[in-house]
Each structure stands twice: as structure tokens, then as C-alpha cells.
Design an enzyme around this catalytic site. Sequence first.
Site, PDB file in Angstrom:
ATOM      1  N   ARG A 179      21.349  23.469  -7.730  1.00 47.58           N
ATOM      2  CA  ARG A 179      20.541  23.612  -6.516  1.00 47.58           C
ATOM      3  C   ARG A 179      21.470  23.354  -5.335  1.00 47.58           C
ATOM      4  O   ARG A 179      21.997  22.253  -5.179  1.00 47.58           O
ATOM      5  CB  ARG A 179      19.401  22.601  -6.524  1.00 47.58           C
ATOM      6  CG  ARG A 179      18.629  22.490  -5.206  1.00 47.58           C
ATOM      7  CD  ARG A 179      17.660  21.319  -5.292  1.00 47.58           C
ATOM      8  NE  ARG A 179      16.898  21.098  -4.076  1.00 47.58           N
ATOM      9  CZ  ARG A 179      17.329  20.440  -3.006  1.00 47.58           C
ATOM     10  NH1 ARG A 179      18.555  19.969  -2.971  1.00 47.58           N
ATOM     11  NH2 ARG A 179      16.533  20.249  -1.963  1.00 47.58           N
ATOM     12  N   ASP A 220      22.178  22.342  -2.147  1.00 48.51           N
ATOM     13  CA  ASP A 220      21.463  21.547  -1.156  1.00 48.51           C
ATOM     14  C   ASP A 220      21.892  21.909   0.266  1.00 48.51           C
ATOM     15  O   ASP A 220      23.086  21.999   0.561  1.00 48.51           O
ATOM     16  CB  ASP A 220      21.759  20.063  -1.422  1.00 48.51           C
ATOM     17  CG  ASP A 220      21.046  19.161  -0.443  1.00 48.51           C
ATOM     18  OD1 ASP A 220      19.809  19.159  -0.447  1.00 48.51           O
ATOM     19  OD2 ASP A 220      21.731  18.466   0.341  1.00 48.51           O
ATOM     20  N   GLU A 233      18.794  26.094  -1.564  1.00 48.19           N
ATOM     21  CA  GLU A 233      17.801  25.361  -0.785  1.00 48.19           C
ATOM     22  C   GLU A 233      18.062  25.681   0.682  1.00 48.19           C
ATOM     23  O   GLU A 233      18.850  25.027   1.356  1.00 48.19           O
ATOM     24  CB  GLU A 233      17.887  23.850  -1.014  1.00 48.19           C
ATOM     25  CG  GLU A 233      16.691  23.122  -0.409  1.00 48.19           C
ATOM     26  CD  GLU A 233      17.024  22.151   0.721  1.00 48.19           C
ATOM     27  OE1 GLU A 233      16.091  21.678   1.380  1.00 48.19           O
ATOM     28  OE2 GLU A 233      18.213  21.867   0.965  1.00 48.19           O
TER      29      GLU A 233
HETATM   30  C1  GLC Z   1      18.111  18.645   1.492  1.00 49.70           C
HETATM   31  C2  GLC Z   1      17.297  17.663   0.688  1.00 49.70           C
HETATM   32  C3  GLC Z   1      16.850  16.548   1.542  1.00 49.70           C
HETATM   33  C4  GLC Z   1      18.046  15.908   2.182  1.00 49.70           C
HETATM   34  C5  GLC Z   1      18.902  16.930   2.896  1.00 49.70           C
HETATM   35  C6  GLC Z   1      20.252  16.371   3.223  1.00 49.70           C
HETATM   36  O1  GLC Z   1      17.367  19.285   2.423  1.00 49.70           O
HETATM   37  O2  GLC Z   1      16.220  18.322   0.094  1.00 49.70           O
HETATM   38  O3  GLC Z   1      16.097  15.619   0.828  1.00 49.70           O
HETATM   39  O4  GLC Z   1      17.610  14.958   3.104  1.00 49.70           O
HETATM   40  O5  GLC Z   1      19.180  18.040   2.099  1.00 49.70           O
HETATM   41  O6  GLC Z   1      21.045  16.305   2.065  1.00 49.70           O
HETATM   42  C1  GLC Z   2      15.276  20.225   7.190  1.00 44.96           C
HETATM   43  C2  GLC Z   2      16.322  20.975   6.467  1.00 44.96           C
HETATM   44  C3  GLC Z   2      16.070  20.963   5.001  1.00 44.96           C
HETATM   45  C4  GLC Z   2      15.798  19.553   4.537  1.00 44.96           C
HETATM   46  C5  GLC Z   2      14.796  18.820   5.355  1.00 44.96           C
HETATM   47  C6  GLC Z   2      14.790  17.368   4.981  1.00 44.96           C
HETATM   48  O1  GLC Z   2      14.071  20.875   7.060  1.00 44.96           O
HETATM   49  O2  GLC Z   2      16.346  22.326   6.890  1.00 44.96           O
HETATM   50  O3  GLC Z   2      17.174  21.503   4.354  1.00 44.96           O
HETATM   51  O4  GLC Z   2      15.257  19.618   3.269  1.00 44.96           O
HETATM   52  O5  GLC Z   2      15.140  18.921   6.685  1.00 44.96           O
HETATM   53  O6  GLC Z   2      13.659  16.709   5.517  1.00 44.96           O
END
Ligand code: GLC
Ligand code: GLC
Length: 644
Positions: A280, A282, A324
Site C-alpha cells: 500500500r 502510503d 493511497e
Molecule cells: C496516510 C495514512 C495516514 C497517515 C498519513 C501520513 O494518509 O493513511 O494515517 O497519517 O499517510 O503517513
Molecule cells: C490527508 C491525506 C491522506 C491522509 C489523511 C490523513 O487526507 O491526503 O493521504 O490519509 O490526510 O488524515
Amino acid sequence: MSQREQSEQIAAAREVLVELIGSRSRGAQDLLDRWDRWAPDLFAGLVGAYNMDHVVQPLVEVLAASHKARDAELQQRDRERVLNADWFQRPDAIGYVCYTDLFDKNLAGLNNRVDYLKGLGVSYLHLMPILKPRPGANDGGYAVMDYRTLREDLGTMSELKNTAKSLHKAGISLTLDLVLNHVALEHEWAVKAQNGDPKYRDYFYIYPDRHMPDQFEQSLPEVFPDFAPGNFTWDDRLNGWVWTTFNSYQWDVNWSNPNVFCEFADIIGNLANHGVDCLRLDAIAFIWKRLGTNCQNQDEVHSITEALRMFVRILSPSLIFKAEAIVGPSQVGAYLGEGHRSGKVSDMAYHNSLMVQIWSAIASKDARLMELSMSRFQAVPTNTAWGIYLRCHDDIGWAIDDSDAGRLGFSGHDHRMFLADYFTGKFYGSDAKGVDFQTDAVSGERRTSGSAASLAGIEVAQASGDTARLQRAVDRYICAYSMIFGFGGLPLIYMGDEIGLFNDESYVNDQAKAEDNRWLHRPSMNWEVANAAAAGELGHSVSGQIRSRMERLIGTRKRLDALHASVSTQVRSGRGLGVAIFDRKHPAGNLIQLYNLSDGNRYVNTDELGGLHGEVIDQLTGQHIWLNEGIALAPYEVRWLTKA
Ligand code: GLC
Ligand code: GLC
């Protein structure tokens, strides 16, 4: 670079590769066959972001070393996967997402729960961040200190490999997070940068003063305005401002540096060799920075992902990528590949818009916005799939498009405010029990935390003691989850949702978690209830019902060829507001799904059924229906119709 130059470079690199692997084994031959097939796309990706003189040789070295470390069993898995490349697209693909510790303490605990997952029908397991995070606050593990070690309390890398093996035996693929936008400030690279090593300072974005940061800030949004304002953090040891999109302890790495690319290729190779089937990616949207933009979705992000994807396709074809990228409809398609990159980037991407639209349709009892928003999506490349989910570990950002809202005669801002009010229970008549997450200082707009069951109103309805109200909430919840199984793409069940776990407020007692209320919807598994529900012992209770109705959805989904992800779903709003119609025109037979996302009775006329007429079967109940007169839907009722 001309075609010819490229072919010459590929041929030269191949010679280096042959020399480095130094073997004529079957595995080596397979690797070279895959090189011949995919190297042109690998190079096309690399050219989009790097000077080839700096990246090809070290990457080939990583490829050779990773290949040599790949064991025979995984090489065999690679061969099988090449023959079953659509494993994650098939109707029998069912995903489950959990934190290892909250599920059952550690990997050893998880190993004992493989049968539970199998019993639920799961074929894909995403273990939330499991690699060694920094001590203390670590953003739920998204601040990684060491990519080659496991979080100590969860197990060791060799245990991970064994877990992957047992999962594979049970027909379950393993997904892990690859946090590639940033590392923890305690990561070796960051420590070396702090100690002044110029090589490692170049792994980050470091500025001596506010000049550049201020320029970037003019067009950068803030992800965590409440607890991590701004996008840069001053660090004394660096004697500079370092880029920190998320928390101040998460340092963005500099992907324009080819060394960073090769380091991550090496990390990926190591994870692949431990039996990981999917990574995934991130926060992938953020990995390339460009002045004057919001530094998301830059074209180089897709070139880099294509290059990494092709590296993996050559090294270990059993491994796929899931992006993601929580971005709008017009941007998310590029993560699965558009134009010359079609089908060559990530294999999966989260369908954030659908998730938001499901909740929005429930709150407003109106599916028109969902129809409009879904019509913005192009069909995805036929070798890719959406990751479909109702809840995950993050907050929900109310990504309602202003122009879509405008077309229906209301304001995007008002609707976003309404959704935040509705799902925190402030709106009259709402049983939802979420909490606000991060408030935008200018617009006042808020995101929302809360578990699926609590957002759907089950927690409040149960406390009310009103059984009709409770049944309604359970029906609402199942209706929403039915869309997850019916849309086409890989459905992702968030841990505990199969028994409807509520919000868990205990996180406030943990200092490292207290200020981040996303922990509200990261409860521990309740095994007493989960096991009893799995054994069918809970009857008509909330958890018993949810589990058995979910099992029925999963069972039905698995036998419907029309749910293969290679075909996209058309979403229409029924004339009766609050009815969503999912129309899947599939060569295996058309499937029309009806969802009443409102709490009133609705009627769907025959002309809304995408050509279905005469005798049909509701695949969920096995009931035969004559369509002459259209079809009535009780509140939250769901029908999956095919020709009889
Ligand atoms: C992704 C994760 C989120 C995290 C962010 C920074 O969006 O889903 O939980 O805070 O990345 O790594
Ligand atoms: C924002 C980012 C996402 C992350 C999230 C965490 O929406 O775009 O990647 O999961 O913040 O709260």
C-alpha cells in the site's frame, strides 16, 4: 531519448544483469524473460524523473541482489501469479484490514486467527503499519524508523515470512504499508543528515532559511492544521528547515534524488522476499514537489510509480501495488495509469470518492450527488481494480465537489458543513456519533472520525432502547456495506466492522495517541463477540445479524462473475430520491443492484432497470421476481438482480 538509444541502454543493462545474477537457473531465465518484456516500461518510467546515467546501474544491482535473495518457493508463487494475474480483481477477492496488535496482540496471535479470516471469506489481508516505528507518537506507525525490522512487540522479520506462508496456504494474500513520502526523524538517513553527511542531507528537502519554505507555503495545503501546522519544521542539528508535510517528526524524503529511488527499490525487494503480495503506497500523491503547486499528483509521481511497478514486475510478479491517493476524481485515475501509462502504474487505488458519496447519500437521503460524482470517473484500465471501503483507519474528509453540488442547486461548502454536522450527531434526527477531526481555519470545514457502526447510528440507537430505531440503524449499515461488496473492485472490510464495533474512547489514556482522535475508530477486536458471531450463536443481536448478513453478501459476491473488476459500474440515482442503482454491464451477464439509502419506502420503475425485464432473480435472496410493474424497496433494502 530516441527509441534506438533506449534499446541500446536496455541491452547494455541486460548484460550487466546477466553478469550479476551469474546463473542459468530456471529462476534466472524467468527473470530475464520478464526483463525483456517489461524493461521498456521500466525505462519509460525512469526517464520521466531521473537522469539515466545516475539510476540504471545502481538499480540493476539492486535487482540482481534482490533476485538472488528470492527463495524457490516465492519464485514458484511468481510463476503461478503470472498465470493468475487477475487474482485481486476477481469476485472471490475479499479484503480485510487490521492492526496486528489490536487484532490479536502480535503475529503469533494472528497466526491463530487465520481460520477466522478464512471463515469470513477473506482472501487478502492488509496489516496496518508493522515495520519499526519511532518511539512515542508515530502516527499509527506511519513514521518508520527502520524498514528492515518489525515493531518489536509484533514479531520478527522471519516470523513475518512464516506468517506470509501460513496465509498463502490459507489462500490469503498479504498487504503491508510502504511509507514512502517520509521517514521518522530517527531513521538512519535522517540521523546521518543531522550529523552533517552531505549525501544524506540530499535525501531530504532542507532549506537554510524561510525563503523557499515561504514560497512553497503559498500554494501548499495543511494536512494536520491542528496538531502539525505548516509544512516545514526547523531542526537545530540540520541548521535548517526540513520539509514535513504531515507531523514534524515525519521528514519528507527527496524523490528527485535517484539514490532515494534505489534505496526504496531495495526495501521493496526485501519485503517482496518476505512473501508480501501487495504494498500500500502510503500518501503517494505527495512524493514530488513543484513550486507554485499544491505538491500533489505531479506527473513525476506517476513516472516513479511506473518505474517501481516495472521493477517489481520483473523481480517478483506476485507483488502488486495499491495507491493511497486521497485525491479528486480527475486526479485519481492517473494512479491506475492513463494515456501511455494505462495499466502500468498501481494495480489498485482507494476509491475515496465512492466512500464519501455513500455516507453523503445516507445523510441526505438523496443519491443524485453520488450519480454526478461517479459520472466523473473514466473506466479504469482492465487489469486494475478499485479498493472499495466504507471505513478505514483515517478520518473522512468531506470531498464534495463544488461544481457537482452547484449543479444540483446547493453549495459545496454548505453540504460539507452539513455532513460534518450530520455525522457528529449535531443535525436534527441524526443518530450518527462521530467527532470532528481538524478544522479548516478559513472555511470552518471539519473532517470526521468515528467507526462505521457508530457513524451509521447503531451506537446511539442501541443506547436509546428503541428496537425499531436500532433495526433501522443496522439495516442502514448493511445497506452501506452492501455497496462495498457490490461496486466491483476489491472490498476492504475494516477490522471489527463484521461485528459492528463502536467507537473506542480508551485512546485518550495513551499520551502518544491522545491528541489524534482517529484512534477513536481503531478499537481492539472483541474476540468473545467475534467468535460467537462466527459460530452463528448470536442470533438476531446486532453483531449476530451483521456477521450473518455480511457472510451472505460475501457468498453471493463470490459466485457472481459480473463482479469481476475489469468492468466498471455505472451509478444512477433512482427517480425516487435516495435510491442508488448500480448497473454492471458485463459479458458474463448484466447485474443491476438497487439500494434504498433512505429510511422511507421507494419504488423503482422497470424503465430504470437498465434493460432488465421479465423474470429476474434477486441473487441475495434467491427470490424470483416478475418485473412488469417495477419493484418496491423497503427502507435500506438492497437487491442484486440478474436475468432469471
Ligand atoms: C496516510 C495514512 C495516514 C497517515 C498519513 C501520513 O494518509 O493513511 O494515517 O497519517 O499517510 O503517513
Ligand atoms: C490527508 C491525506 C491522506 C491522509 C489523511 C490523513 O487526507 O491526503 O493521504 O490519509 O490526510 O488524515
